[in-house]
Design an enzyme around this catalytic site. Structure first.
Site, mmCIF file in Angstrom:
data_model
loop_
_atom_site.group_PDB
_atom_site.id
_atom_site.type_symbol
_atom_site.label_atom_id
_atom_site.label_comp_id
_atom_site.label_asym_id
_atom_site.label_seq_id
_atom_site.Cartn_x
_atom_site.Cartn_y
_atom_site.Cartn_z
ATOM 1 N N LEU A 107 62.297 35.430 -28.102
ATOM 2 C CA LEU A 107 63.112 36.046 -29.143
ATOM 3 C C LEU A 107 64.505 36.158 -28.551
ATOM 4 O O LEU A 107 64.651 36.578 -27.399
ATOM 5 C CB LEU A 107 62.588 37.446 -29.494
ATOM 6 C CG LEU A 107 61.272 37.520 -30.257
ATOM 7 C CD1 LEU A 107 60.778 38.960 -30.335
ATOM 8 C CD2 LEU A 107 61.436 36.944 -31.653
ATOM 9 N N ASP A 108 65.527 35.776 -29.308
ATOM 10 C CA ASP A 108 66.874 35.857 -28.745
ATOM 11 C C ASP A 108 67.271 37.317 -28.535
ATOM 12 O O ASP A 108 66.572 38.237 -28.963
ATOM 13 C CB ASP A 108 67.882 35.073 -29.585
ATOM 14 C CG ASP A 108 68.037 35.591 -31.003
ATOM 15 O OD1 ASP A 108 67.787 36.780 -31.254
ATOM 16 O OD2 ASP A 108 68.426 34.798 -31.874
ATOM 17 N N VAL A 109 68.387 37.520 -27.864
ATOM 18 C CA VAL A 109 68.834 38.862 -27.495
ATOM 19 C C VAL A 109 68.955 39.768 -28.721
ATOM 20 O O VAL A 109 68.601 40.946 -28.672
ATOM 21 C CB VAL A 109 70.176 38.790 -26.722
ATOM 22 C CG1 VAL A 109 70.774 40.167 -26.526
ATOM 23 C CG2 VAL A 109 69.982 38.103 -25.385
#
Length: 188
Positions: free
Chosen positions: A46-48
């Site tokens: 999951l991206d930041v």
């Protein structure tokens, strides 16, 4: 031979889904949540700016199986504006996004309007009502291209403001505390 270990976590907003910080950004890493054993890997990422369900394992075969198209991944997405049925239908059928510098049509999936799921507020506020209305949609896909869900909602005219993965296969986020970690005997 040592037994493989598996973990279910609720990744908070602002955390990198890795154990090493290649860009040396001042962000938290997965290892800040728990003392994971050597060889633990995130299954997908999951991206930041994304939150929610993240699975970790020491078993590469399980990781590969879960990342495949065999399992649905469900996301609750808060979008800018009041998303309409026409946009939801496009999300279901597949939309054109950019991937690896090329145009890509996403595979058909599922999408439907949902009420605000009332997740805990993020550590950084998204915005307030002065910026206009927002709405929520559930998007269920079996693929996972780079920033795919964000690109999909933008392609239908409703940019993503908040993205929370709530399910992978039959594993659900449900009432897990943000930054919570559960060790489990098996994942799928």
């Amino acid at each position: 031979m040592e037994k493989h270990r598996h973990f279910i976590i609720h990744k908070p907003w602002g955390m990198i889904s890795q154990f090493v910080n290649p860009a040396k950004r001042k962000k938290k890493l997965l290892g800040d949540l728990y003392n994971f054993p050597a060889g633990t890997m995130a299954i997908g990422r999951l991206d930041v700016a994304s939150e929610g369900l993240l699975l970790l394992t020491t078993d590469g075969k399980i990781s590969e199986k879960i990342r495949s198209s065999k399992f649905e991944k469900e996301y609750y997405v808060q979008v800018d504006g009041i998303i309409n049925e026409e946009a939801v239908e496009k999300l279901k059928k597949g939309v054109e996004i950019g991937f690896d510098g090329k145009k890509y049509i996403t595979k058909p999936g599922k999408a439907f309007l949902i009420n605000d799921p009332k997740f805990p507020l993020r550590s950084q506020k998204i915005r307030d009502d002065r910026h206009g209305p927002t709405s929520w949609v559930s998007i269920i896909i079996r693929e996972g291209k780079f920033r795919q869900v964000r690109k999909m909602t933008a392609a239908v005219g409703f940019p993503t403001l908040r993205l929370i993965r709530v399910r992978i296969g039959n594993i659900k986020l449900e009432n897990m505390e943000v930054s919570g970690v559960i060790e489990t005997d098996k994942l799928m």
